[in-house]
Design a protein around this motif. Sequence first.
Motif, PDB file in Angstrom:
ATOM      1  N   PHE A  75      47.900  48.545  37.890  1.00  0.00           N
ATOM      2  CA  PHE A  75      48.720  48.676  36.686  1.00  0.00           C
ATOM      3  C   PHE A  75      49.259  50.101  36.576  1.00  0.00           C
ATOM      4  N   LYS A  76      50.546  50.221  36.292  1.00  0.00           N
ATOM      5  CA  LYS A  76      51.189  51.534  36.162  1.00  0.00           C
ATOM      6  C   LYS A  76      51.828  51.647  34.783  1.00  0.00           C
ATOM      7  N   ILE A  77      51.895  52.875  34.297  1.00  0.00           N
ATOM      8  CA  ILE A  77      52.645  53.167  33.075  1.00  0.00           C
ATOM      9  C   ILE A  77      53.667  54.240  33.413  1.00  0.00           C
ATOM     10  N   ALA A  78      54.913  53.952  33.074  1.00  0.00           N
ATOM     11  CA  ALA A  78      56.022  54.906  33.229  1.00  0.00           C
ATOM     12  C   ALA A  78      56.466  55.261  31.817  1.00  0.00           C
ATOM     13  N   LEU A 123      48.451  41.009  37.012  1.00  0.00           N
ATOM     14  CA  LEU A 123      47.852  41.685  38.163  1.00  0.00           C
ATOM     15  C   LEU A 123      47.268  40.690  39.159  1.00  0.00           C
ATOM     16  N   ASP A 124      46.826  39.538  38.675  1.00  0.00           N
ATOM     17  CA  ASP A 124      46.262  38.514  39.559  1.00  0.00           C
ATOM     18  C   ASP A 124      47.332  37.821  40.383  1.00  0.00           C
ATOM     19  N   ARG A 125      48.576  37.880  39.941  1.00  0.00           N
ATOM     20  CA  ARG A 125      49.683  37.236  40.665  1.00  0.00           C
ATOM     21  C   ARG A 125      50.285  38.234  41.626  1.00  0.00           C
ATOM     22  N   PRO A 126      50.185  37.959  42.916  1.00  0.00           N
ATOM     23  CA  PRO A 126      50.677  38.938  43.878  1.00  0.00           C
ATOM     24  C   PRO A 126      52.182  39.182  43.805  1.00  0.00           C
ATOM     25  N   ALA A 147      54.527  46.810  41.475  1.00  0.00           N
ATOM     26  CA  ALA A 147      53.438  47.080  40.528  1.00  0.00           C
ATOM     27  C   ALA A 147      53.733  46.437  39.177  1.00  0.00           C
ATOM     28  N   VAL A 148      52.691  46.009  38.504  1.00  0.00           N
ATOM     29  CA  VAL A 148      52.821  45.610  37.109  1.00  0.00           C
ATOM     30  C   VAL A 148      52.974  46.921  36.341  1.00  0.00           C
TER      31      VAL A 148
END
Length: 172
Positions: A85-88, A165-168, A52-53
Amino acid sequence: AVIVLALVLGAAVLARFAPEGRIEVGARAPDFQVIDLASMDSVSFQRRYRGAVTLLNVWATWCLPCRDEMPAMEKLYQALGPHGFKIAAVSIDQGPPHDVQAFGQELGLSFDLLQDRSARIQQVYQTTGVPESFLLNRDGIIVKRVIGAHDWGSPVNRALIERLLDRPGSRS
């Protein structure tokens, strides 16, 4: 013999407690364990966010700049979370988890709130204070590091995250 023994012991201590490398743009984000405040389980950062980004944000409830940047982070998460998109958000508060959860509820935060009461993450990521953030691509590589509060919802940041996110990337 005593001097040699002292040097060997000193080297062993440095090897055990020193960071593996510099934490900078282009480096792989190191793993760490934290408590997920939603489940109260210990989680591995790399296992949880692999592929994940991810915006890794180190913060504390008592930090006013941290409070200031959270609404923009939430807005960005609402917009891009459905796209991977994730936020940690890792709190270094030493108090009870409830304090961190109450902070998140007060601000209406829906991204992952994590807690590291030992503040070990600060050593692992070589932070200078709070807030400090690291944007990671899908391969777990640091693509941006920001010291201090930052407008994560700016057009420049949003465009960067959308490109990531567009880049796998690799998902191994």
